[in-house]
Design an enzyme around this catalytic site. Sequence first.
Site, mmCIF file in Angstrom:
data_model
loop_
_atom_site.group_PDB
_atom_site.id
_atom_site.type_symbol
_atom_site.label_atom_id
_atom_site.label_comp_id
_atom_site.label_asym_id
_atom_site.label_seq_id
_atom_site.Cartn_x
_atom_site.Cartn_y
_atom_site.Cartn_z
ATOM 1 N N GLY A 10 2.232 -43.886 -30.302
ATOM 2 C CA GLY A 10 3.501 -43.165 -30.393
ATOM 3 C C GLY A 10 4.499 -43.862 -31.300
ATOM 4 N N GLY A 11 5.646 -43.234 -31.485
ATOM 5 C CA GLY A 11 6.688 -43.771 -32.358
ATOM 6 C C GLY A 11 7.124 -45.164 -31.946
ATOM 7 N N THR A 12 7.265 -45.403 -30.649
ATOM 8 C CA THR A 12 7.737 -46.699 -30.150
ATOM 9 C C THR A 12 6.633 -47.498 -29.462
ATOM 10 O OG1 THR A 12 9.915 -45.732 -29.724
ATOM 11 C CG2 THR A 12 9.445 -47.830 -28.641
ATOM 12 N N LEU A 13 5.855 -46.810 -28.621
ATOM 13 C CA LEU A 13 4.871 -47.501 -27.787
ATOM 14 C C LEU A 13 3.472 -46.951 -28.011
ATOM 15 C CD1 LEU A 13 6.776 -47.525 -24.340
ATOM 16 C CD2 LEU A 13 6.614 -49.397 -25.995
ATOM 17 N N THR A 14 2.500 -47.849 -27.954
ATOM 18 C CA THR A 14 1.106 -47.428 -27.994
ATOM 19 C C THR A 14 0.543 -47.570 -26.587
ATOM 20 O OG1 THR A 14 0.843 -47.937 -30.308
ATOM 21 C CG2 THR A 14 -1.158 -47.966 -28.971
ATOM 22 N N GLU A 76 -1.552 -34.472 -30.977
ATOM 23 C CA GLU A 76 -0.724 -35.002 -29.901
ATOM 24 C C GLU A 76 -0.404 -33.973 -28.811
ATOM 25 O OE1 GLU A 76 2.727 -36.974 -31.433
ATOM 26 O OE2 GLU A 76 3.622 -37.164 -29.452
ATOM 27 N N PHE A 143 14.197 -52.674 -22.367
ATOM 28 C CA PHE A 143 14.204 -51.395 -21.648
ATOM 29 C C PHE A 143 14.405 -51.573 -20.145
ATOM 30 C CE2 PHE A 143 11.947 -48.015 -19.352
ATOM 31 C CZ PHE A 143 12.685 -46.921 -19.777
ATOM 32 N N SER A 231 7.410 -42.110 -21.525
ATOM 33 C CA SER A 231 7.631 -43.488 -21.046
ATOM 34 C C SER A 231 9.092 -43.770 -20.704
ATOM 35 C CB SER A 231 7.184 -44.501 -22.098
ATOM 36 O OG SER A 231 5.864 -44.258 -22.509
HETATM 37 N N1 LIG Z 1 8.233 -51.527 -22.361
HETATM 38 C C1 LIG Z 1 8.992 -50.706 -23.079
HETATM 39 N N2 LIG Z 1 9.432 -51.087 -24.294
HETATM 40 C C2 LIG Z 1 10.187 -50.275 -25.045
HETATM 41 N N3 LIG Z 1 10.568 -49.031 -24.641
HETATM 42 C C3 LIG Z 1 10.159 -48.596 -23.459
HETATM 43 C C4 LIG Z 1 9.337 -49.407 -22.615
HETATM 44 N N4 LIG Z 1 9.050 -48.714 -21.489
HETATM 45 C C5 LIG Z 1 9.665 -47.527 -21.625
HETATM 46 N N5 LIG Z 1 10.352 -47.432 -22.799
HETATM 47 C C6 LIG Z 1 11.102 -46.238 -23.203
HETATM 48 O O1 LIG Z 1 10.146 -45.282 -23.589
HETATM 49 C C7 LIG Z 1 10.502 -44.725 -24.868
HETATM 50 C C8 LIG Z 1 9.234 -44.341 -25.614
HETATM 51 O O2 LIG Z 1 8.560 -43.349 -24.858
HETATM 52 P P1 LIG Z 1 7.084 -42.876 -25.231
HETATM 53 O O3 LIG Z 1 6.155 -44.041 -25.197
HETATM 54 O O4 LIG Z 1 6.767 -41.715 -24.381
HETATM 55 O O5 LIG Z 1 7.336 -42.431 -26.733
HETATM 56 P P2 LIG Z 1 6.411 -42.576 -28.020
HETATM 57 O O6 LIG Z 1 5.107 -41.926 -27.744
HETATM 58 O O7 LIG Z 1 6.386 -43.994 -28.467
HETATM 59 O O8 LIG Z 1 7.267 -41.750 -29.074
HETATM 60 P P3 LIG Z 1 7.007 -40.282 -29.684
HETATM 61 O O9 LIG Z 1 6.165 -39.514 -28.700
HETATM 62 O O10 LIG Z 1 8.393 -39.696 -29.839
HETATM 63 O O11 LIG Z 1 6.299 -40.548 -30.970
HETATM 64 C C9 LIG Z 1 11.343 -45.794 -25.543
HETATM 65 O O12 LIG Z 1 12.218 -45.225 -26.480
HETATM 66 C C10 LIG Z 1 12.078 -46.421 -24.364
HETATM 67 O O13 LIG Z 1 13.239 -45.681 -24.046
HETATM 68 MG MG LIG Z 2 4.621 -39.889 -27.502
#
Ligand SMILES: Nc1ncnc2c1ncn2[C@@H]1O[C@H](COP(=O)(O)OP(=O)(O)OP(=O)(O)O)[C@@H](O)[C@H]1O
Ligand SMILES: [Mg+2]
Length: 276
Positions: A10-14, A76, A143, A231
């Site tokens: 994902g954009g922030t988390l894998t 996705e 977070f 997340s």
């Molecule tokens: N350990 C963590 N570190 C950073 N952010 C976290 C953590 N746990 C939860 N978050 C939150 O979850 C968000 C990311 O959610 P999620 O993983 O569902 O998105 P993503 O799949 O990375 O992004 P997208 O689907 O928009 O490409 C972050 O912006 C933050 O608010």
């Molecule tokens: Mg996502």
Amino acid sequence: MQNVIGIDAGGTLTKVVYINENNDLEYKIFPSNDFSKVKDWIEANPFIEEIGLTGGRTQQLLEVLNTMKSIQYLVEFEATIKGVQYLLEKDGHAIERSIITNIGTGTSIHYMEGKNHFRVGGTGVGGGTLTGLSTIMTGISNFNEITTRASQGNRDSIDLFVKDIFQGMEPPIEGHLTASNFGKVNITKKKEHEENDLLATVQALVGEVITTLSIQFAEEKKTEAIVYIGSTLQNNDHLKKVIGNYTKLKKHNPIFLPNCGFTGAIGALLNKVESK
Ligand SMILES: Nc1ncnc2c1ncn2[C@@H]1O[C@H](COP(=O)(O)OP(=O)(O)OP(=O)(O)O)[C@@H](O)[C@H]1O
Ligand SMILES: [Mg+2]
């Protein structure tokens, strides 16, 4: 241990999901800004032979992994809905029709009816907004610290509520509703605010925008249930409370699922297993 894993880059988390010896799902997260950590983990776990993959950073991850393992990509939205359907069933929900609101870095909103689903809209206000605004306003970027401290904060000196405007009168809508997020600041001219209060107010802003939009789509589709995932809700009871209470007030049924950050990874995993 089964030889297949699911990954949602994902954009922030894998997010990574795999099936352990007891046939239960195991969950792991990595930051999406350093894919070498994902590569190292995969290489340290030789049981992994097959990978189901999804998420907007798929191509970037593939370039770093540079692997000969068998990989199956799933778009996705398909992966997310597949994962939602799995978790709904696992958690005992029998829901035929629903809005699904995925609060990731940004927020994507879907309508699901039986096996069919399509994206109805979204907003750039999401988990990235929560962490971004929190960091700018308080310097706190972790977070879990943001969510813990938000739950100890109070919005009363920052948000303007309907009852604050309609003083001494019967308000036209419920007085405790937010009239303006952050709207009290420039009325009272109070410039210094507690960090916890600022964090609580940011969470409410994010939660209320997302809920308002989700409810509008639910009303348009005449469906009661709204499943909130992503997340941003993990370990975040405060945000769940903001969203859950507002959704119920608007006569809709909010559903929160355990491990709701992993729907994409679960869907990618299931898709890979089915393709065998
Ligand atoms: N350990 C963590 N570190 C950073 N952010 C976290 C953590 N746990 C939860 N978050 C939150 O979850 C968000 C990311 O959610 P999620 O993983 O569902 O998105 P993503 O799949 O990375 O992004 P997208 O689907 O928009 O490409 C972050 O912006 C933050 O608010
Ligand atoms: Mg996502």
